[in-house]
Motif scaffolding. Structure first.
Motif, PDB file in Angstrom:
ATOM      1  N   GLY A 110       0.826  -1.213   0.000  1.00  0.00           N
ATOM      2  CA  GLY A 110       0.000   0.000   0.000  1.00  0.00           C
ATOM      3  C   GLY A 110       0.855   1.257   0.000  1.00  0.00           C
ATOM      4  N   TYR A 111       0.427   2.215   0.804  1.00  0.00           N
ATOM      5  CA  TYR A 111       1.110   3.504   0.874  1.00  0.00           C
ATOM      6  C   TYR A 111       1.221   3.975   2.321  1.00  0.00           C
ATOM      7  CZ  TYR A 111       0.122   3.708  -4.092  1.00  0.00           C
ATOM      8  OH  TYR A 111       0.053   3.425  -5.417  1.00  0.00           O
ATOM      9  N   ARG A 112       2.246   4.754   2.588  1.00  0.00           N
ATOM     10  CA  ARG A 112       2.379   5.459   3.866  1.00  0.00           C
ATOM     11  C   ARG A 112       1.961   6.899   3.627  1.00  0.00           C
ATOM     12  NH1 ARG A 112       7.820   3.154   3.693  1.00  0.00           N
ATOM     13  NH2 ARG A 112       8.272   5.181   2.830  1.00  0.00           N
ATOM     14  N   LEU A 113       1.339   7.512   4.614  1.00  0.00           N
ATOM     15  CA  LEU A 113       0.945   8.910   4.566  1.00  0.00           C
ATOM     16  C   LEU A 113       1.994   9.697   5.344  1.00  0.00           C
ATOM     17  CD1 LEU A 113      -1.266  10.883   3.666  1.00  0.00           C
ATOM     18  CD2 LEU A 113      -2.421  10.432   5.831  1.00  0.00           C
ATOM     19  N   VAL A 114       2.795  10.514   4.620  1.00  0.00           N
ATOM     20  CA  VAL A 114       3.935  11.212   5.205  1.00  0.00           C
ATOM     21  C   VAL A 114       3.736  12.715   5.085  1.00  0.00           C
ATOM     22  CG1 VAL A 114       6.440  11.552   5.072  1.00  0.00           C
ATOM     23  CG2 VAL A 114       5.460   9.293   4.641  1.00  0.00           C
ATOM     24  N   ASN A 115       3.935  13.427   6.193  1.00  0.00           N
ATOM     25  CA  ASN A 115       3.816  14.874   6.151  1.00  0.00           C
ATOM     26  C   ASN A 115       4.985  15.438   5.357  1.00  0.00           C
ATOM     27  OD1 ASN A 115       4.395  17.742   7.330  1.00  0.00           O
ATOM     28  ND2 ASN A 115       2.256  17.278   7.790  1.00  0.00           N
ATOM     29  N   ALA A 116       4.681  16.314   4.396  1.00  0.00           N
ATOM     30  CA  ALA A 116       5.702  16.867   3.505  1.00  0.00           C
ATOM     31  C   ALA A 116       6.692  17.773   4.238  1.00  0.00           C
ATOM     32  CB  ALA A 116       5.043  17.629   2.367  1.00  0.00           C
ATOM     33  N   ILE A 117       6.311  18.337   5.358  1.00  0.00           N
ATOM     34  CA  ILE A 117       7.179  19.251   6.098  1.00  0.00           C
ATOM     35  C   ILE A 117       7.939  18.517   7.203  1.00  0.00           C
ATOM     36  CG2 ILE A 117       7.268  21.343   7.519  1.00  0.00           C
ATOM     37  CD1 ILE A 117       6.557  21.788   4.512  1.00  0.00           C
ATOM     38  N   THR A 118       7.235  17.776   8.050  1.00  0.00           N
ATOM     39  CA  THR A 118       7.888  17.118   9.184  1.00  0.00           C
ATOM     40  C   THR A 118       8.598  15.828   8.777  1.00  0.00           C
ATOM     41  OG1 THR A 118       5.989  15.743   9.845  1.00  0.00           O
ATOM     42  CG2 THR A 118       6.111  18.000  10.744  1.00  0.00           C
ATOM     43  N   ARG A 119       8.179  15.235   7.640  1.00  0.00           N
ATOM     44  CA  ARG A 119       8.686  13.953   7.146  1.00  0.00           C
ATOM     45  C   ARG A 119       8.333  12.798   8.086  1.00  0.00           C
ATOM     46  NH1 ARG A 119       8.004  14.303   2.677  1.00  0.00           N
ATOM     47  NH2 ARG A 119       9.087  12.348   2.344  1.00  0.00           N
ATOM     48  N   MET A 120       7.383  13.026   8.999  1.00  0.00           N
ATOM     49  CA  MET A 120       6.899  11.961   9.869  1.00  0.00           C
ATOM     50  C   MET A 120       5.642  11.362   9.255  1.00  0.00           C
ATOM     51  SD  MET A 120       7.485  13.244  13.728  1.00  0.00           S
ATOM     52  CE  MET A 120       8.423  14.748  13.938  1.00  0.00           C
ATOM     53  N   ALA A 121       5.460  10.074   9.489  1.00  0.00           N
ATOM     54  CA  ALA A 121       4.330   9.352   8.900  1.00  0.00           C
ATOM     55  C   ALA A 121       3.189   9.205   9.900  1.00  0.00           C
ATOM     56  CB  ALA A 121       4.793   7.969   8.439  1.00  0.00           C
ATOM     57  N   ALA A 122       1.988   9.025   9.349  1.00  0.00           N
ATOM     58  CA  ALA A 122       0.807   8.785  10.172  1.00  0.00           C
ATOM     59  C   ALA A 122       0.879   7.375  10.750  1.00  0.00           C
ATOM     60  CB  ALA A 122      -0.458   8.954   9.342  1.00  0.00           C
ATOM     61  N   HIS A 123       0.616   7.272  12.036  1.00  0.00           N
ATOM     62  CA  HIS A 123       0.635   6.018  12.782  1.00  0.00           C
ATOM     63  C   HIS A 123      -0.710   5.895  13.488  1.00  0.00           C
ATOM     64  CE1 HIS A 123       1.958   2.977  15.693  1.00  0.00           C
ATOM     65  NE2 HIS A 123       1.423   3.752  16.620  1.00  0.00           N
ATOM     66  N   VAL A 124      -1.287   4.706  13.512  1.00  0.00           N
ATOM     67  CA  VAL A 124      -2.539   4.479  14.236  1.00  0.00           C
ATOM     68  C   VAL A 124      -2.176   4.039  15.656  1.00  0.00           C
ATOM     69  CG1 VAL A 124      -4.704   3.206  14.316  1.00  0.00           C
ATOM     70  CG2 VAL A 124      -3.694   3.819  12.101  1.00  0.00           C
ATOM     71  N   THR A 125      -2.637   4.812  16.638  1.00  0.00           N
ATOM     72  CA  THR A 125      -2.336   4.502  18.039  1.00  0.00           C
ATOM     73  C   THR A 125      -3.193   3.334  18.521  1.00  0.00           C
ATOM     74  OG1 THR A 125      -3.985   6.048  18.915  1.00  0.00           O
ATOM     75  CG2 THR A 125      -1.758   6.926  18.501  1.00  0.00           C
ATOM     76  N   ASP A 130      11.883   5.746  12.679  1.00  0.00           N
ATOM     77  CA  ASP A 130      12.718   4.964  13.591  1.00  0.00           C
ATOM     78  C   ASP A 130      12.073   4.785  14.967  1.00  0.00           C
ATOM     79  OD1 ASP A 130      13.043   7.643  14.284  1.00  0.00           O
ATOM     80  OD2 ASP A 130      15.141   7.411  14.836  1.00  0.00           O
ATOM     81  N   GLN A 131      10.896   5.383  15.193  1.00  0.00           N
ATOM     82  CA  GLN A 131      10.219   5.237  16.487  1.00  0.00           C
ATOM     83  C   GLN A 131       8.991   4.340  16.422  1.00  0.00           C
ATOM     84  OE1 GLN A 131       9.396   8.925  18.475  1.00  0.00           O
ATOM     85  NE2 GLN A 131      11.538   9.526  18.500  1.00  0.00           N
ATOM     86  N   ARG A 132       8.232   4.426  15.354  1.00  0.00           N
ATOM     87  CA  ARG A 132       7.019   3.612  15.196  1.00  0.00           C
ATOM     88  C   ARG A 132       6.828   3.289  13.728  1.00  0.00           C
ATOM     89  NH1 ARG A 132       3.680   5.390  19.728  1.00  0.00           N
ATOM     90  NH2 ARG A 132       5.020   4.852  21.472  1.00  0.00           N
ATOM     91  N   LEU A 133       6.243   2.141  13.464  1.00  0.00           N
ATOM     92  CA  LEU A 133       5.928   1.780  12.085  1.00  0.00           C
ATOM     93  C   LEU A 133       4.744   2.606  11.602  1.00  0.00           C
ATOM     94  CD1 LEU A 133       6.190  -2.107  12.159  1.00  0.00           C
ATOM     95  CD2 LEU A 133       7.792  -0.479  11.150  1.00  0.00           C
ATOM     96  N   ALA A 134       4.857   3.106  10.401  1.00  0.00           N
ATOM     97  CA  ALA A 134       3.768   3.878   9.812  1.00  0.00           C
ATOM     98  C   ALA A 134       2.626   2.953   9.421  1.00  0.00           C
ATOM     99  CB  ALA A 134       4.269   4.621   8.577  1.00  0.00           C
ATOM    100  N   ALA A 135       1.411   3.475   9.488  1.00  0.00           N
ATOM    101  CA  ALA A 135       0.258   2.726   9.007  1.00  0.00           C
ATOM    102  C   ALA A 135       0.382   2.562   7.494  1.00  0.00           C
ATOM    103  CB  ALA A 135      -1.031   3.461   9.362  1.00  0.00           C
ATOM    104  N   VAL A 136      -0.095   1.448   6.986  1.00  0.00           N
ATOM    105  CA  VAL A 136      -0.116   1.219   5.541  1.00  0.00           C
ATOM    106  C   VAL A 136      -1.557   1.408   5.081  1.00  0.00           C
ATOM    107  CG1 VAL A 136       0.262  -0.442   3.692  1.00  0.00           C
ATOM    108  CG2 VAL A 136       1.853  -0.342   5.634  1.00  0.00           C
ATOM    109  N   TRP A 137      -1.726   2.309   4.114  1.00  0.00           N
ATOM    110  CA  TRP A 137      -3.045   2.662   3.605  1.00  0.00           C
ATOM    111  C   TRP A 137      -3.237   2.038   2.224  1.00  0.00           C
ATOM    112  CZ3 TRP A 137      -5.807   5.228   7.198  1.00  0.00           C
ATOM    113  CH2 TRP A 137      -5.090   5.835   8.235  1.00  0.00           C
ATOM    114  N   HIS A 138      -4.484   1.690   1.935  1.00  0.00           N
ATOM    115  CA  HIS A 138      -4.827   1.098   0.646  1.00  0.00           C
ATOM    116  C   HIS A 138      -5.822   2.026  -0.052  1.00  0.00           C
ATOM    117  CE1 HIS A 138      -2.963  -2.638   1.979  1.00  0.00           C
ATOM    118  NE2 HIS A 138      -3.507  -2.361   3.150  1.00  0.00           N
ATOM    119  N   LEU A 139      -5.588   2.279  -1.321  1.00  0.00           N
ATOM    120  CA  LEU A 139      -6.482   3.122  -2.104  1.00  0.00           C
ATOM    121  C   LEU A 139      -7.499   2.257  -2.828  1.00  0.00           C
ATOM    122  CD1 LEU A 139      -3.865   5.601  -3.599  1.00  0.00           C
ATOM    123  CD2 LEU A 139      -5.216   5.835  -1.506  1.00  0.00           C
ATOM    124  N   THR A 140      -8.746   2.642  -2.753  1.00  0.00           N
ATOM    125  CA  THR A 140      -9.816   1.918  -3.405  1.00  0.00           C
ATOM    126  C   THR A 140     -10.511   2.842  -4.385  1.00  0.00           C
ATOM    127  OG1 THR A 140     -10.144   0.628  -1.387  1.00  0.00           O
ATOM    128  CG2 THR A 140     -11.925   0.584  -3.016  1.00  0.00           C
TER     129      THR A 140
END
Length: 79
Positions: free
Chosen positions: A40-55, A66-76
């Motif tokens: 799928g895809y990771r959702l990454v902020n263009a400024i911070t370069r950090m990815a969205a993670h589901v808590t 390097d701190q948490r695995l990013a969520a993997v998103w699927h496009l439908t």
């Protein structure tokens, strides 16, 4: 993203919750990119370069890779 410690007016603190906001083309923190990832895809902020993670409680928060695995998103496709 709102809150947390700001560096050069940018929320660079890991764990900051992603918040829904009205689209503002002047707000650079609202810019996100899809980066290909296995399955799928990771959702990454263009400024911070950090990815969205589901808590554990289902919220979205930004974390560096390097701190948490990013969520993997699927496009439908919508028909």
């Amino acid at each position: 993203m709102r809150g947390g410690k700001l560096t050069l007016n940018t929320p660079l603190q890991p764990g900051i919750e992603l918040t829904a906001q009205t689209c503002d083309t002047a707000n650079t923190v609202q810019r996100w990119e899809l980066e290909p990832s296995a399955g799928g895809y990771r959702l990454v902020n263009a400024i911070t370069r950090m990815a969205a993670h589901v808590t554990d409680d289902g919220r979205l928060a930004q974390y560096p890779p390097d701190q948490r695995l990013a969520a993997v998103w699927h496009l439908t496709p919508v028909h």
